[in-house]
Motif scaffolding. Structure first.
Motif, PDB file in Angstrom:
ATOM      1  N   PHE A 138      -0.344  13.559  -0.073  1.00  4.85           N
ATOM      2  CA  PHE A 138      -0.048  11.916  -0.001  1.00  4.85           C
ATOM      3  C   PHE A 138       0.181  11.521   1.630  1.00  4.85           C
ATOM      4  N   ASN A 172       2.009   6.112  -6.831  1.00  2.00           N
ATOM      5  CA  ASN A 172       0.770   6.800  -7.973  1.00  2.00           C
ATOM      6  C   ASN A 172       0.388   7.969  -6.908  1.00  2.00           C
ATOM      7  N   PRO A 173       0.505   8.484  -6.416  1.00  2.00           N
ATOM      8  CA  PRO A 173       0.363   9.922  -5.431  1.00  2.00           C
ATOM      9  C   PRO A 173      -0.701  10.427  -6.681  1.00  2.00           C
ATOM     10  N   ALA A 174      -2.094  10.484  -5.445  1.00  2.00           N
ATOM     11  CA  ALA A 174      -3.610  10.327  -6.121  1.00  2.00           C
ATOM     12  C   ALA A 174      -3.659  12.112  -6.363  1.00  2.00           C
ATOM     13  N   THR A 186       9.812  16.610  -1.928  1.00  2.00           N
ATOM     14  CA  THR A 186       9.306  17.839  -1.120  1.00  2.00           C
ATOM     15  C   THR A 186       7.574  16.503  -0.823  1.00  2.00           C
ATOM     16  N   TRP A 200       2.656   1.441  -3.015  1.00  2.00           N
ATOM     17  CA  TRP A 200       2.129   2.026  -4.289  1.00  2.00           C
ATOM     18  C   TRP A 200       1.644   3.318  -4.209  1.00  2.00           C
ATOM     19  N   VAL A 201       1.514   3.659  -3.128  1.00  2.00           N
ATOM     20  CA  VAL A 201       1.448   5.768  -3.123  1.00  2.00           C
ATOM     21  C   VAL A 201       2.133   6.831  -3.443  1.00  2.00           C
ATOM     22  N   SER A 202       3.347   6.069  -3.115  1.00  2.00           N
ATOM     23  CA  SER A 202       4.530   6.039  -3.567  1.00  2.00           C
ATOM     24  C   SER A 202       4.682   6.735  -4.569  1.00  2.00           C
ATOM     25  N   TRP A 252       0.536  -1.435  -0.260  1.00  2.00           N
ATOM     26  CA  TRP A 252      -0.067   0.381  -0.168  1.00  2.00           C
ATOM     27  C   TRP A 252       1.037   1.474   0.383  1.00  2.00           C
ATOM     28  N   ILE A 253       2.003   1.332   0.734  1.00  2.00           N
ATOM     29  CA  ILE A 253       2.483   2.351   1.035  1.00  2.00           C
ATOM     30  C   ILE A 253       3.701   2.525  -0.276  1.00  2.00           C
ATOM     31  N   LYS A 288      -0.320  17.077  -5.711  1.00  2.00           N
ATOM     32  CA  LYS A 288       0.326  18.233  -4.715  1.00  2.00           C
ATOM     33  C   LYS A 288       1.169  16.781  -3.634  1.00  2.00           C
ATOM     34  N   ALA A 289       0.670  15.918  -4.048  1.00  6.69           N
ATOM     35  CA  ALA A 289       0.983  15.012  -2.720  1.00  6.69           C
ATOM     36  C   ALA A 289       2.625  15.295  -3.239  1.00  6.69           C
ATOM     37  N   MET A 290       3.358  15.332  -4.284  1.00  5.28           N
ATOM     38  CA  MET A 290       5.121  15.110  -4.056  1.00  5.28           C
ATOM     39  C   MET A 290       5.182  16.121  -5.127  1.00  5.28           C
ATOM     40  N   GLN A 350      -3.905  10.243   1.443  1.00  4.90           N
ATOM     41  CA  GLN A 350      -3.852   8.958   0.684  1.00  4.90           C
ATOM     42  C   GLN A 350      -3.745   7.885   2.150  1.00  4.90           C
TER      43      GLN A 350
END
Lengths: 144, 653
Positions: free
Chosen positions: B391, A28-30, B386, A24-26, A21-22, A33-35, B394
């Motif tokens: 993130f 494909n951030p939704a 950053t 996957w999110v790293s 899960w972690i 602005k996540a990264m 989620q």
């Protein structure tokens, strides 16, 4: 299968799910602005990077121009080393935003202008720097 | 003269710390009781000199002795009295001294409390605590000394003054509370290490630290909540949590500590999870020191960070040493750490606790991952990245919701094994409550996480309600008491259990508040006197724009009249634009500050910021945010604190 083994398998199962899960999110951030990638102004201009980025630099002295029709809109020149870049920003400016301060802007580079939607100022220096240079006032130099 | 005394006190404290470790170590070798007594007194001596140093610095801050660099940097003649004292923890060296001060208070309490108790554990407990003191003594003596004099070639007639953002009562309380929590975990850690060295890993050490762990946890929780409260009321970005590295630094030990205070119940009652508890407390303490490292090292850019300094490598070495030594010792004692009993069933209270623990640690890991991702990414791929709140949200929202569900499920499970009949009996009402809440919400038109979060909240509240109702019912049947009397008797008979349920209720309130974030609304606009603008169904009219000169700043004050859709008056808001150091001849040294105004109800907050002023044309620039349910977070915080105090309240016997 005894209960200890069952628990062990369960734990292994949970851990692998979490790792999946972690990562996957790293990957494909939704949210865009996540990264955000931090780039230098040079890289941004030379490579013409058009996705969302973060830049750091100083506000060039005297470059802040505030729109007469809408006080929120402003433009300024961001300096990093010797490279300069026009920045447009249209939201509430932080209290410490002024000439010469170090800022971090986030936004998109289009046709030579950086459209920022986030603007952060760094202000720590005033409170940790050299007292002689940074102090507010009232230093009496002793003649020697 | 006095400042020199402060420096000397710190020197002496360091000297005493070396003597203490030496003496107590000798005692553990030859068992001579006189050495143990001497060691205790020497350890009290360290605390005495640390207290002395702290009082001297505080006194100098109050006296505005600008010959001391620290005093000149963080206070000025105009700084109000209370903030002269709070300047003690406003800067790097002062806050390290303050940290040491709290650790010394704790060490003194531990020594005095256990003079006749825990004789086998105490020598190593004191040694561990003194070694931690020694680390902070090295920092305050040799790396960043709070008593450093101002450079000799000029006289400071007035100091810099405290950052206006820090001139706030919450900000005077938030850091000490957080420190009381952070530092508090040194005591359970000390007992853990001592138990490991003695090879006595039975639940004995757990019994001696249960209260300590809970007190530290209470302070840490309060510190985190106060930090959010301060950010919300003072920083003006309309939120209370931003997943900032330093916020995460306090949240990570909170997560492992929360797991710890749950799982020690299992070790106390069933003597299981020995290895796990040991790992949790070591992780918690390490994360506390690591958190301090994150704040001080300048590795992370953050609103909290002190500028880059030489402290980073020293802290990292200390963290590394703690990890290597503690886990090395755990490996050495691996046979003693095997629990004599095993889990029996998935549907047992024990396994409920175990799953809750795993989820806490998983959450901690994901926060850790997100916090350090930029550093990892730069090292591995060479690109600076950053990581923003989306993130963290989620990843963590689903994990947080699982945790919320477990909060409800755990207490309904019986020890050892819950039979099918009991499962059905215990879960029917709460599950029905949760499902009907979900149905109603879906029917109204809510979707996604909001529905899950509110329904789980209803589910957990129902389980807590059932637990209370059942307990009261049983007592009334047995003793024929009134409801109130039965409630009071029941709670006081089993404080930690019912206090814990109250804490859970507080957590539900906070989740409701977090969920409200999904409905936030905001708008930025400009107004002249008499003009209006609309946000989220409210109308804002600028009635007046006035100016005032006050003791330490100059202010523009707006008067906003807020009415709702029906045109009914709601409130008047008075956000201000202030200029601190307004008398400074150098305009660059003047500091603008937006003082916000919030109208708050359980339903929603109307949050107003005076972002700028065009005084020639009489235009005010206003930012309005409408944030639903924020107050639930603060109310939840109060409930949490109340519940913990119930759990901590000492018995009469």
């Amino acid at each position: 299968m005894n209960s200890n083994k069952k628990f062990f398998l369960m734990i292994i199962g949970i851990i692998s799910m979490v790792i999946f899960w972690i990562s996957w999110v790293s990957m494909n951030p939704a949210d865009e602005k996540a990264m955000t990638t931090f780039v230098s102004v040079d890289e941004l201009i030379n490579d013409n990077i058009n996705h969302r980025t973060k830049l750091g630099g100083l506000v060039k002295d005297g470059s802040i121009a505030i729109s007469k029709t809408n006080y929120l809109d402003c433009t300024f020149v961001l300096k990093e080393g010797n490279t300069e870049l026009d920045v447009k920003y249209g939201r509430t400016r932080p209290d410490l935003f002024k000439d010469g301060v170090e800022v971090i802007v986030t936004g998109q580079y289009l046709n030579g202008v950086f459209y920022a939607d986030e603007l952060q100022t760094k202000c720590a220096s005033r409170y940790e720097g050299d007292l002689r240079n940074e102090s507010s006032y009232n230093l009496n130099e002793i003649d020697s | 003269m006095t400042p020199i005394a402060g420096g000397v006190a710190l020197n002496l404290a360091f000297g005493f710390s070396i003597l203490t470790v030496f003496t107590l170590f000798l005692h553990t070798r030859n068992g001579d009781q006189r050495l143990f007594l001497t060691g205790q007194r020497l350890a009290l001596g360290i605390s005495f000199f640390v207290f002395l140093a702290t009082f001297i610095l505080t006194f100098q801050l109050i006296q505005s002795n600008f010959d001391i660099d620290y005093v000149a940097r963080y206070t000025s003649l105009e700084t109000p009295f209370i903030y002269k004292i709070s300047a003690l923890w406003a800067g790097q060296s002062g806050s390290l001294l303050f940290w040491l001060f709290i650790l010394s208070v704790y060490t003194t309490i531990v020594i005095l409390q256990n003079q006749r108790k825990h004789n086998s554990l105490m020598p190593w407990v004191i040694i561990t605590l003194v070694i931690v003191q020694m680390f902070f003594l090295i920092l305050t003596n040799y790396v960043t000394n709070p008593f450093k004099p101002t450079e000799a070639d000029f006289i400071v007639t007035n100091g810099n003054g405290l950052n206006p953002l820090l001139q706030n009562v919450t900000m005077a309380i938030h850091p000490p509370t957080l420190y009381l929590g952070f530092v508090g975990f040194s005591v359970p850690f000390g007992f853990a290490i001592s138990a490991l060295i003695n090879g006595d890993t039975s639940p004995l050490w757990i019994q001696s630290i249960r209260r300590w762990a809970l007190v530290a946890w209470l302070f840490l929780s309060m510190g985190i909540i106060l930090g959010g409260w301060w950010a919300y009321r003072e920083l003006g970005w309309g939120g209370y949590w931003a997943w900032d590295p330093v916020e995460n630094a306090s949240f990570m030990p909170w997560l492992t500590a929360t797991a710890f205070i749950h799982s020690i119940i299992i070790q106390e009652k069933k003597d299981m999870l020995r290895l796990w508890n040991m790992s949790l407390i070591i992780m918690t303490f390490t994360l506390c020191i690591f958190g301090t490292f994150l704040t001080r090292s300048g590795v992370m850019s953050s609103v909290h960070s002190f500028t880059a300094s030489s402290l980073g490598p020293i802290f990292l070495t200390f963290v590394f040493l703690i990890i290597v030594v503690s886990f090395g010792m755990m490996y050495f004692r691996r046979n003693e750490l095997k629990s004599p009993r095993k889990m029996e069933s998935f549907t047992s209270r024990e396994s409920g606790f175990l799953f809750n623990n795993m989820v806490f640690v998983v959450l901690c890991f994901s926060v850790f991952w997100g916090t350090l991702f930029p550093v990892i990414s730069e090292a591995v791929r060479g690109t600076k990245i950053t990581v923003g709140p989306p993130f963290f949200n989620q990843i963590n929202i689903p994990i947080g919701l699982i945790l919320l569900a477990l909060t409800g499920i755990g207490p309904l499970l019986a020890w050892r094994k819950t039979g099918r009949k009991n499962l059905i009996r215990n879960f029917t009402f709460p599950i029905l409550t949760g499902l009907s809440t979900a149905t109603i919400l879906l029917f109204i038109g809510f979707r996604g996480y909001v529905v899950i979060s509110f329904s789980l909240g209803a589910f957990v509240t129902a389980t807590i309600g059932t637990e209370f109702a059942r307990g009261i019912h049983a007592r009334r049947k047995k003793f024929d008491e009134s409801i109130i009397k039965a409630l009071i008797r029941m709670v006081s008979k089993n404080r930690s259990r019912y206090g814990g349920y109250v804490v859970h209720l507080g957590i539900v309130f906070m989740f409701v508040g977090f969920t409200g974030h999904a409905f936030d609304d905001e708008k930025e606009f400009s107004l002249t006197v008499g003009e209006t603008d609309h946000v989220a169904g409210y109308t804002f009219e600028l009635l007046q724009l006035s100016e005032a000169e006050r003791a330490n700043h100059y202010a523009w004050i707006s008067d906003l009249r807020v009415t709702n859709q029906e045109g009914t008056f709601v409130t008047n808001l008075h956000p201000e634009k202030r200029i601190y150091f307004h008398n400074n001849p150098d305009p660059n040294r003047r500091q603008p500050h937006s003082e916000l105004d919030i109208y708050t109800t359980m339903n929603q907050d109307i949050y107003s910021i005076f972002s700028g002023v065009d005084s020639e044309n009489g235009v005010a620039f206003i930012k309005i945010m409408v944030n639903p349910l924020v107050r639930w977070v603060w109310v939840g915080g109060f409930i949490l604190v109340f519940g913990t105090i119930v759990a901590l309240w000492p018995r009469k016997d």
